[in-house]
Design a protein around this motif. Structure first.
Motif, mmCIF file in Angstrom:
data_model
loop_
_atom_site.group_PDB
_atom_site.id
_atom_site.type_symbol
_atom_site.label_atom_id
_atom_site.label_comp_id
_atom_site.label_asym_id
_atom_site.label_seq_id
_atom_site.Cartn_x
_atom_site.Cartn_y
_atom_site.Cartn_z
ATOM 1 N N GLY A 144 -9.816 2.164 -0.247
ATOM 2 C CA GLY A 144 -8.323 2.068 -0.801
ATOM 3 C C GLY A 144 -7.826 3.425 -0.177
ATOM 4 N N ASN A 145 -6.392 3.378 -0.424
ATOM 5 C CA ASN A 145 -5.694 4.607 0.273
ATOM 6 C C ASN A 145 -5.614 5.668 -0.734
ATOM 7 N N HIS A 146 -5.964 5.538 -1.833
ATOM 8 C CA HIS A 146 -6.187 6.686 -2.822
ATOM 9 C C HIS A 146 -6.934 6.394 -4.136
ATOM 10 N N VAL A 147 -7.174 7.399 -4.408
ATOM 11 C CA VAL A 147 -8.113 7.495 -5.711
ATOM 12 C C VAL A 147 -7.225 8.176 -7.076
ATOM 13 N N GLY A 148 -6.438 7.316 -7.809
ATOM 14 C CA GLY A 148 -5.668 7.845 -8.929
ATOM 15 C C GLY A 148 -4.636 8.636 -7.992
ATOM 16 N N TRP A 176 -3.859 -0.148 -2.530
ATOM 17 C CA TRP A 176 -4.593 -1.040 -3.534
ATOM 18 C C TRP A 176 -3.944 -0.353 -4.703
ATOM 19 N N ASP A 177 -3.892 -0.905 -5.901
ATOM 20 C CA ASP A 177 -3.540 0.040 -7.323
ATOM 21 C C ASP A 177 -2.100 0.221 -7.066
ATOM 22 N N MET A 178 -1.201 -0.496 -6.798
ATOM 23 C CA MET A 178 0.226 -0.046 -6.604
ATOM 24 C C MET A 178 0.728 0.082 -8.026
ATOM 25 N N TRP A 191 3.659 -6.032 -4.329
ATOM 26 C CA TRP A 191 2.870 -6.396 -3.043
ATOM 27 C C TRP A 191 4.126 -6.418 -1.972
ATOM 28 N N LEU A 192 5.467 -6.574 -2.244
ATOM 29 C CA LEU A 192 6.511 -6.837 -1.283
ATOM 30 C C LEU A 192 6.868 -5.402 -0.884
ATOM 31 N N THR A 193 7.149 -4.651 -1.811
ATOM 32 C CA THR A 193 7.614 -2.976 -1.720
ATOM 33 C C THR A 193 6.435 -2.047 -1.824
ATOM 34 N N GLY A 194 5.383 -2.129 -2.758
ATOM 35 C CA GLY A 194 4.504 -1.148 -3.025
ATOM 36 C C GLY A 194 3.528 -0.767 -1.987
ATOM 37 N N MET A 195 2.984 -1.833 -1.703
ATOM 38 C CA MET A 195 1.953 -2.030 -0.439
ATOM 39 C C MET A 195 2.406 -1.281 0.773
ATOM 40 N N PRO A 196 3.783 -1.583 1.481
ATOM 41 C CA PRO A 196 4.175 -1.025 2.692
ATOM 42 C C PRO A 196 4.247 0.497 2.139
ATOM 43 N N ALA A 197 4.700 0.954 0.879
ATOM 44 C CA ALA A 197 5.140 2.240 0.840
ATOM 45 C C ALA A 197 3.741 3.114 0.558
ATOM 46 N N GLU A 198 2.557 2.604 -0.080
ATOM 47 C CA GLU A 198 1.515 3.164 -0.370
ATOM 48 C C GLU A 198 0.794 3.435 1.208
ATOM 49 N N THR A 199 0.989 2.701 2.088
ATOM 50 C CA THR A 199 0.125 2.826 3.224
ATOM 51 C C THR A 199 0.707 3.924 3.921
ATOM 52 N N HIS A 200 2.427 3.776 4.072
ATOM 53 C CA HIS A 200 3.183 4.863 4.730
ATOM 54 C C HIS A 200 3.053 6.405 4.053
ATOM 55 N N LEU A 201 2.688 6.204 2.720
ATOM 56 C CA LEU A 201 2.611 7.531 1.955
ATOM 57 C C LEU A 201 1.196 8.244 2.390
ATOM 58 N N SER A 202 0.148 7.276 2.570
ATOM 59 C CA SER A 202 -1.143 7.728 2.882
ATOM 60 C C SER A 202 -1.275 8.216 4.304
ATOM 61 N N ILE A 203 -0.632 7.639 5.277
ATOM 62 C CA ILE A 203 -0.653 8.059 6.581
ATOM 63 C C ILE A 203 0.213 9.593 6.673
ATOM 64 N N ILE A 204 1.209 9.727 6.016
ATOM 65 C CA ILE A 204 2.071 10.968 5.763
ATOM 66 C C ILE A 204 0.982 12.012 5.307
ATOM 67 N N ALA A 205 0.121 11.737 4.228
ATOM 68 C CA ALA A 205 -0.871 12.649 3.765
ATOM 69 C C ALA A 205 -2.115 13.054 4.803
#
Length: 330
Positions: A144-148, A176-178, A191-205
């Motif tokens: 997953g792209n984050h843990v908590g 996951w876990d949006m 799923w429509l906005t949270g999933m793209p944002a989560e992945t974007h955030l983790s690439i930034i991280a």
């Protein structure tokens, strides 16, 4: 030769009572409603309706043949991750589902490539389970792209990624876990906005958190869903890195300097979006994915690649197969 789909999921038709095997908790379970349909439950709540394509290799292979797919990477459904649970319990859950994944893929070991889950909240245990799974027949890991609140630049996750680089284990990152809210709980907005944002955030991280500066280039890591919204907003990211170096210029290179360090799948549904990925990351960094067998996935698999009128045959072949061969070290 057919294509290689790097983004599919499985659900086993049956698994042990996790309350008995792992301990009391709001664990996932499966309510089998018929020979062909079931409902994933989380505790007493319905989570997702699924069909036999999730567990039946014969159904899966027939649909692969219909879409011209030669090989599938078969990854866990993220609701199995159990990152919110104590590490010792998550280890048990990972072992159960990883062993079941091998059973799902066993009827066609030359076509179904299992990826394992790991208890990412416990980095030492995650490394140990990755090694056990690879020795048992898995070919990579899905995380997953984050843990908590800990993103991919968390020290423990970086240690795990270094371990994967050292062992040559490919890593597939799935959002996951949006987070939910009254605004996000309508219309599948998570799923429509949270999933793209989560992945974007983790690439930034990965970039600003210095992960790519610390982990060797041998790490093979791919992000689901076209990398989320990252490609569209790279220009904004790049501009901020140069204009607000006091806050953002913490990586050795500007964001554009890391585009060859990760790949994304092609689950973007529109040729124009696929062209943006290729223009931004390069055709060598995009691989066919479908999110099979879920309803928000792409069918026929590869249709967005086939509908593109801007890809040349070299690019098309790389996206449909060649890049995945490199990612999987086939």
């Amino acid at each position: 030769m057919g294509s290689i789909d790097v983004h599919t999921h499985f659900v086993p038709r049956a698994w042990p009572d996790l309350n008995e095997r792992v301990g009391p908790g709001a664990w996932p379970s499966l309510r089998v409603d018929s020979e062909h349909e079931a409902m994933i439950m989380v505790g007493s709540s319905e989570f997702r309706r699924i069909e036999a394509s999730c567990w039946d290799a014969e159904v899966r292979l027939a649909e692969m043949d219909a879409d011209g797919v030669d090989l599938q990477v078969v990854s866990p459904t993220p609701v199995f991750f159990s990152y919110e649970q104590p590490g010792d319990q998550a280890v048990k859950v990972a072992r159960i589902f990883n062993d079941l994944a091998l059973e799902v893929c066993a009827p066609a070991p030359d076509r179904l490539i299992p990826f394992a889950q790991v208890p990412l909240q416990d980095p030492d245990a995650a490394c140990a389970e990755a090694d056990r799974a690879i020795a048992s027949g898995h070919r990579g890991v899905e995380i997953g792209n984050h843990v908590g609140d800990r993103d991919l630049d968390d020290e423990g996750t970086v240690m795990f990624l270094q371990h994967c680089a050292d062992r040559g284990i490919p890593v597939f990152v799935h959002p996951w876990d949006m987070p939910g809210s009254p605004r996000l709980d309508r219309w599948m907005a998570r799923w429509l906005t949270g999933m793209p944002a989560e992945t974007h955030l983790s690439i930034i991280a990965m970039i600003l958190g210095g992960v790519f500066d610390r982990v060797p280039p041998s790490l093979r890591i791919t992000f689901a869903h076209g990398g989320g919204s990252f490609a569209f907003w790279l220009g904004r990211f790049e501009n901020a890195w140069h204009r607000r170096r006091d806050l953002i210029g913490v990586s050795e290179l500007p964001p554009s300097g890391y585009l060859d360090r990760f790949s994304v799948d092609s689950v973007v549904f529109d040729p124009a979006a696929l062209h943006l990925l290729v223009d931004t990351l390069g055709a060598s960094q995009v691989m066919l994915g479908s999110d099979y067998p879920y309803p928000l996935g792409e069918r026929p698999v590869g249709s967005v690649v086939e509908r593109s009128d801007r890809l040349d045959e070299t690019q098309r072949t790389a996206i449909l197969r060649g890049n995945a061969e490199r990612f999987l070290a086939l």
